[in-house]
Write a protein that holds these residues in place. Structure first.
Motif, PDB file in Angstrom:
ATOM      1  N   MET A 143     -12.393  -4.660   3.451  1.00 34.04           N
ATOM      2  CA  MET A 143     -11.715  -3.383   3.227  1.00 34.04           C
ATOM      3  C   MET A 143     -10.356  -3.599   2.564  1.00 34.04           C
ATOM      4  SD  MET A 143     -10.693  -0.410   5.954  1.00 34.04           S
ATOM      5  CE  MET A 143      -9.195  -1.262   6.484  1.00 34.04           C
ATOM      6  N   ASN A 144      -9.662  -4.641   2.984  1.00 37.29           N
ATOM      7  CA  ASN A 144      -8.370  -4.941   2.372  1.00 37.29           C
ATOM      8  C   ASN A 144      -8.492  -5.310   0.905  1.00 37.29           C
ATOM      9  OD1 ASN A 144      -6.684  -4.396   4.505  1.00 37.29           O
ATOM     10  ND2 ASN A 144      -6.634  -6.501   5.255  1.00 37.29           N
ATOM     11  N   GLN A 145      -9.665  -5.781   0.500  1.00 43.50           N
ATOM     12  CA  GLN A 145      -9.845  -6.111  -0.912  1.00 43.50           C
ATOM     13  C   GLN A 145      -9.914  -4.852  -1.778  1.00 43.50           C
ATOM     14  OE1 GLN A 145      -9.034  -9.182  -1.264  1.00 43.50           O
ATOM     15  NE2 GLN A 145      -9.197  -9.105   0.974  1.00 43.50           N
ATOM     16  N   GLY A 146     -10.054  -3.691  -1.118  1.00 45.45           N
ATOM     17  CA  GLY A 146      -9.877  -2.449  -1.876  1.00 45.45           C
ATOM     18  C   GLY A 146      -8.485  -2.380  -2.454  1.00 45.45           C
ATOM     19  N   ALA A 147      -7.515  -2.899  -1.691  1.00 45.59           N
ATOM     20  CA  ALA A 147      -6.150  -2.978  -2.213  1.00 45.59           C
ATOM     21  C   ALA A 147      -6.090  -3.897  -3.419  1.00 45.59           C
ATOM     22  CB  ALA A 147      -5.212  -3.470  -1.116  1.00 45.59           C
ATOM     23  N   VAL A 148      -6.777  -5.036  -3.306  1.00 41.57           N
ATOM     24  CA  VAL A 148      -6.812  -5.982  -4.424  1.00 41.57           C
ATOM     25  C   VAL A 148      -7.452  -5.341  -5.644  1.00 41.57           C
ATOM     26  CG1 VAL A 148      -7.788  -8.178  -5.204  1.00 41.57           C
ATOM     27  CG2 VAL A 148      -6.857  -7.966  -2.888  1.00 41.57           C
ATOM     28  N   LEU A 149      -8.584  -4.662  -5.426  1.00 40.36           N
ATOM     29  CA  LEU A 149      -9.264  -4.003  -6.542  1.00 40.36           C
ATOM     30  C   LEU A 149      -8.376  -2.931  -7.160  1.00 40.36           C
ATOM     31  CD1 LEU A 149     -11.775  -3.525  -8.246  1.00 40.36           C
ATOM     32  CD2 LEU A 149     -12.656  -2.037  -6.434  1.00 40.36           C
ATOM     33  N   GLY A 150      -7.687  -2.164  -6.307  1.00 43.48           N
ATOM     34  CA  GLY A 150      -6.807  -1.129  -6.824  1.00 43.48           C
ATOM     35  C   GLY A 150      -5.684  -1.701  -7.674  1.00 43.48           C
ATOM     36  N   LEU A 151      -5.084  -2.795  -7.212  1.00 45.15           N
ATOM     37  CA  LEU A 151      -3.994  -3.405  -7.966  1.00 45.15           C
ATOM     38  C   LEU A 151      -4.506  -4.054  -9.251  1.00 45.15           C
ATOM     39  CD1 LEU A 151      -1.980  -4.940  -4.987  1.00 45.15           C
ATOM     40  CD2 LEU A 151      -1.497  -2.840  -6.246  1.00 45.15           C
ATOM     41  N   MET A 152      -5.720  -4.630  -9.189  1.00 42.97           N
ATOM     42  CA  MET A 152      -6.309  -5.188 -10.410  1.00 42.97           C
ATOM     43  C   MET A 152      -6.580  -4.102 -11.445  1.00 42.97           C
ATOM     44  SD  MET A 152      -9.109  -7.938  -9.023  1.00 42.97           S
ATOM     45  CE  MET A 152      -9.906  -7.897 -10.636  1.00 42.97           C
ATOM     46  N   LEU A 153      -7.198  -3.012 -10.997  1.00 45.75           N
ATOM     47  CA  LEU A 153      -7.465  -1.901 -11.916  1.00 45.75           C
ATOM     48  C   LEU A 153      -6.172  -1.359 -12.501  1.00 45.75           C
ATOM     49  CD1 LEU A 153     -10.240   0.027  -9.941  1.00 45.75           C
ATOM     50  CD2 LEU A 153     -10.517  -1.258 -12.076  1.00 45.75           C
ATOM     51  N   PHE A 340      -2.746 -12.715   4.192  1.00 44.46           N
ATOM     52  CA  PHE A 340      -3.925 -12.897   5.045  1.00 44.46           C
ATOM     53  C   PHE A 340      -3.733 -12.239   6.406  1.00 44.46           C
ATOM     54  CE2 PHE A 340      -5.917 -15.953   8.193  1.00 44.46           C
ATOM     55  CZ  PHE A 340      -7.190 -15.409   8.104  1.00 44.46           C
ATOM     56  N   CYS A 341      -2.502 -12.212   6.887  1.00 45.38           N
ATOM     57  CA  CYS A 341      -2.237 -11.632   8.217  1.00 45.38           C
ATOM     58  C   CYS A 341      -2.586 -10.149   8.287  1.00 45.38           C
ATOM     59  CB  CYS A 341      -0.773 -11.837   8.604  1.00 45.38           C
ATOM     60  SG  CYS A 341       0.393 -10.850   7.659  1.00 45.38           S
ATOM     61  N   LEU A 342      -2.624  -9.455   7.155  1.00 43.66           N
ATOM     62  CA  LEU A 342      -2.956  -8.031   7.171  1.00 43.66           C
ATOM     63  C   LEU A 342      -4.418  -7.801   7.540  1.00 43.66           C
ATOM     64  CD1 LEU A 342      -0.994  -6.824   4.008  1.00 43.66           C
ATOM     65  CD2 LEU A 342      -0.311  -6.683   6.411  1.00 43.66           C
ATOM     66  N   SER A 343      -5.263  -8.809   7.341  1.00 42.58           N
ATOM     67  CA  SER A 343      -6.666  -8.703   7.750  1.00 42.58           C
ATOM     68  C   SER A 343      -6.857  -9.079   9.209  1.00 42.58           C
ATOM     69  CB  SER A 343      -7.542  -9.611   6.874  1.00 42.58           C
ATOM     70  OG  SER A 343      -7.482  -9.236   5.522  1.00 42.58           O
ATOM     71  N   ILE A 344      -6.083 -10.054   9.693  1.00 43.64           N
ATOM     72  CA  ILE A 344      -6.283 -10.597  11.028  1.00 43.64           C
ATOM     73  C   ILE A 344      -5.466  -9.851  12.084  1.00 43.64           C
ATOM     74  CG2 ILE A 344      -6.030 -12.670  12.442  1.00 43.64           C
ATOM     75  CD1 ILE A 344      -8.302 -12.766  10.444  1.00 43.64           C
ATOM     76  N   GLY A 345      -4.311  -9.337  11.704  1.00 41.30           N
ATOM     77  CA  GLY A 345      -3.428  -8.684  12.659  1.00 41.30           C
ATOM     78  C   GLY A 345      -4.088  -7.567  13.459  1.00 41.30           C
ATOM     79  N   PRO A 346      -4.766  -6.611  12.816  1.00 39.38           N
ATOM     80  CA  PRO A 346      -5.409  -5.540  13.585  1.00 39.38           C
ATOM     81  C   PRO A 346      -6.463  -6.045  14.561  1.00 39.38           C
ATOM     82  CG  PRO A 346      -5.225  -4.919  11.279  1.00 39.38           C
ATOM     83  CD  PRO A 346      -4.842  -6.364  11.373  1.00 39.38           C
ATOM     84  N   ALA A 347      -7.198  -7.091  14.180  1.00 41.80           N
ATOM     85  CA  ALA A 347      -8.215  -7.637  15.086  1.00 41.80           C
ATOM     86  C   ALA A 347      -7.558  -8.245  16.323  1.00 41.80           C
ATOM     87  CB  ALA A 347      -9.055  -8.686  14.358  1.00 41.80           C
ATOM     88  N   MET A 348      -6.421  -8.905  16.162  1.00 42.10           N
ATOM     89  CA  MET A 348      -5.722  -9.464  17.310  1.00 42.10           C
ATOM     90  C   MET A 348      -5.192  -8.363  18.216  1.00 42.10           C
ATOM     91  SD  MET A 348      -3.791 -12.946  16.000  1.00 42.10           S
ATOM     92  CE  MET A 348      -2.971 -12.276  14.532  1.00 42.10           C
ATOM     93  N   LEU A 349      -4.665  -7.296  17.636  1.00 44.07           N
ATOM     94  CA  LEU A 349      -4.189  -6.184  18.453  1.00 44.07           C
ATOM     95  C   LEU A 349      -5.341  -5.529  19.210  1.00 44.07           C
ATOM     96  CD1 LEU A 349      -1.637  -4.489  16.019  1.00 44.07           C
ATOM     97  CD2 LEU A 349      -1.113  -5.799  18.081  1.00 44.07           C
ATOM     98  N   ALA A 350      -6.472  -5.325  18.522  1.00 42.33           N
ATOM     99  CA  ALA A 350      -7.621  -4.691  19.163  1.00 42.33           C
ATOM    100  C   ALA A 350      -8.154  -5.535  20.310  1.00 42.33           C
ATOM    101  CB  ALA A 350      -8.731  -4.448  18.131  1.00 42.33           C
ATOM    102  N   GLU A 351      -8.018  -6.843  20.186  1.00 39.15           N
ATOM    103  CA  GLU A 351      -8.450  -7.732  21.263  1.00 39.15           C
ATOM    104  C   GLU A 351      -7.569  -7.576  22.504  1.00 39.15           C
ATOM    105  OE1 GLU A 351      -8.585 -12.557  22.195  1.00 39.15           O
ATOM    106  OE2 GLU A 351      -8.104 -11.821  20.191  1.00 39.15           O
ATOM    107  N   MET A 352      -6.285  -7.326  22.299  1.00 39.46           N
ATOM    108  CA  MET A 352      -5.326  -7.375  23.407  1.00 39.46           C
ATOM    109  C   MET A 352      -5.097  -6.043  24.105  1.00 39.46           C
ATOM    110  SD  MET A 352      -2.358  -9.929  21.919  1.00 39.46           S
ATOM    111  CE  MET A 352      -2.095  -9.049  20.366  1.00 39.46           C
TER     112      MET A 352
END
Length: 442
Positions: A143-153, A340-352
């Motif tokens: 999903m975060n690669q949507g940001a990458v695609l948007g910036l590339m476009l 990279f932390c923008l992909s992992i951060g929410p998963a860590m919060l959801a775990e805790m």
């Protein structure tokens, strides 16, 4: 039709694709101002400092709206919240296309920022309703690669549109794209039901006390060392994001001497590099979890070490005598590692954190993180104006400052970010809350 109550990969990934498209639009909206900075500044008579101030204003209400909608997402279906956001973005592009006033442009960016602020945490919250915990790293990364695609476009299309029809037409194109996404979401968007199944399973076990089955005081959650560490990582990552979308196109053109079209292509290359790096690191983290690694190793330490590596590359770019192409490549690798932390951060919060408070905590993380994107462009703009006579060095001073901030945040995470330990601590805090709640009900 109701959503399935067990994990359904096909349906889950369909939603992930739609949310990836929304992320693409979100970042096209963010980057467009930076991509048209040179003609817009000339047309409206803006200095670098004033432009940086206006660019940063996009994030002024970002935090407030993110938190408010985050609490709303705990109670209202994310399907309708996301539709309302997408429609508002489309409408708000129109006044930006027609404005001739600096004040009007400023107002448009502030309001649009408020409308776009909740997009990422609400999308993550929606995505987590379709994917179980151990399968969340990769879909969030995609999903975060949507940001990458948007910036590339943006790097490829916006300079071409600007050159042919003028900078204002870009905003009209974005309005049309946003409206198209709303139509697709109405047709195919659905609410996931994994959270409902999980709640039911927990509630049927009368003796089971879990942090996911209870609510905790927000002060208790927000002062946990691991939660604070995730927030800090997000803050510096968004600082970098604000720097990239506001000043990287101008740095490439005015600092490194590329033409406007070549700058757009180099910008697209920098952004494109993030996609395989982030997806690869997310897949590595998920594989480590499958093989029994702790989330401390597979998520926290992996994130911290990659951020330190990227930060050192930023500092090298700012201090070493490199060619323009070498500087672009350094920025590309460093930016990919540090976000990279923008992909992992929410998963860590959801775990805790408690399940019932996940939406608001993920939103609060984005709200705090977005302050970095609000402050960063203004700070870089001031540095660019102060050291304007030094050319590329003016921009590279700001890049070096960003590198230092990234190292501080990563070292703090290495010291204090322990997801499993925080899970146990919050479970212990949740136990008396759950017991008290059952006693009241009796």
């Amino acid at each position: 039709m109701s959503a399935p109550t067990t994990y359904q990969p096909k349906s889950a990934w369909s939603i992930a694709i739609l949310l990836t498209a929304l992320s693409t639009i979100n970042f096209l909206d963010k980057i467009v101002l930076g991509m048209v900075a040179v003609p817009l500044m000339a047309d409206l008579g803006l200095s670098p400092a004033r432009f940086g101030f206006i660019a940063g204003s996009f994030f002024w209400l970002f935090s407030i709206s993110t938190i408010l909608v985050g609490f709303l997402a705990n109670r209202v279906d994310t399907r309708w919240i996301l539709l309302a956001m997408g429609a508002s973005w489309s409408v708000l592009q129109l006044p930006q296309a027609w404005t001739t006033s600096v004040v009007a442009l400023f107002a448009c960016r502030v309001i649009l920022g408020a409308a776009e602020g909740p997009a990422f945490p609400t999308s993550v919250h929606a995505l987590f309703k379709w994917f179980p915990d151990r399968k969340r790293n990769l879909p969030v990364a995609v999903m975060n690669q949507g940001a990458v695609l948007g910036l590339m476009l943006a790097g490829l299309a916006i300079p071409a549109i600007t050159q042919r029809w003028g900078w204002r037409v870009n905003f009209l194109v974005l309005a049309a794209v946003g409206a198209l996404w709303c139509v697709l979401w109405i047709a195919f968007g659905r609410e996931g039901a994994l959270d409902d199944t999980r709640r039911a399973a927990l509630n049927t076990s009368a003796n089971q006390v879990s942090t996911h089955a209870a609510r905790l005081p927000y002060r208790r959650i927000l002062t946990d060392a691991s939660v604070v560490s995730v927030f800090l990582l997000g803050f510096v990552a968004y600082w970098l994001l604000g720097q990239t979308i506001t000043w990287l196109p101008t740095y490439l053109e005015k600092g490194l001497g590329f033409t406007s079209v070549a700058s757009g292509r180099w910008f697209a290359l920098v952004i494109a590099f993030a996609a395989p790096v982030n997806i690869g690191l997310s897949a590595l983290s998920q594989r480590m979890l499958r093989r029994g690694a702790s989330t401390r190793d597979a998520r926290a330490r992996l994130t911290s070490f990659t951020m330190i590596a990227g930060a050192l590359l930023f500092i090298a770019l700012a201090t070493l005598d490199l060619t323009p192409v070498q500087k672009v490549l350094c920025y590309a690798v460093a930016g990919a590692l540090c976000t990279f932390c923008l992909s992992i951060g929410p998963a860590m919060l959801a775990e805790m954190v408690p399940l019932a408070q996940r939406g608001s905590i993920v939103a609060s993380n984005t709200a705090v993180a977005s302050l970095g994107a609000a402050i960063g462009p203004a700070v870089i703009g001031r540095l660019v104006q102060t050291y304007a006579a030094t050319g590329a060095h003016a921009y590279e001073t700001g890049i070096g400052v960003t590198g230092a901030l990234l190292i501080v945040a990563a070292l703090a995470a290495l010291r204090w970010l322990h997801p499993e330990r925080s899970l146990r601590t919050l479970e212990a805090a949740a136990a008396p809350v759950s017991v008290g709640t059952r006693a009241t009900l009796r």
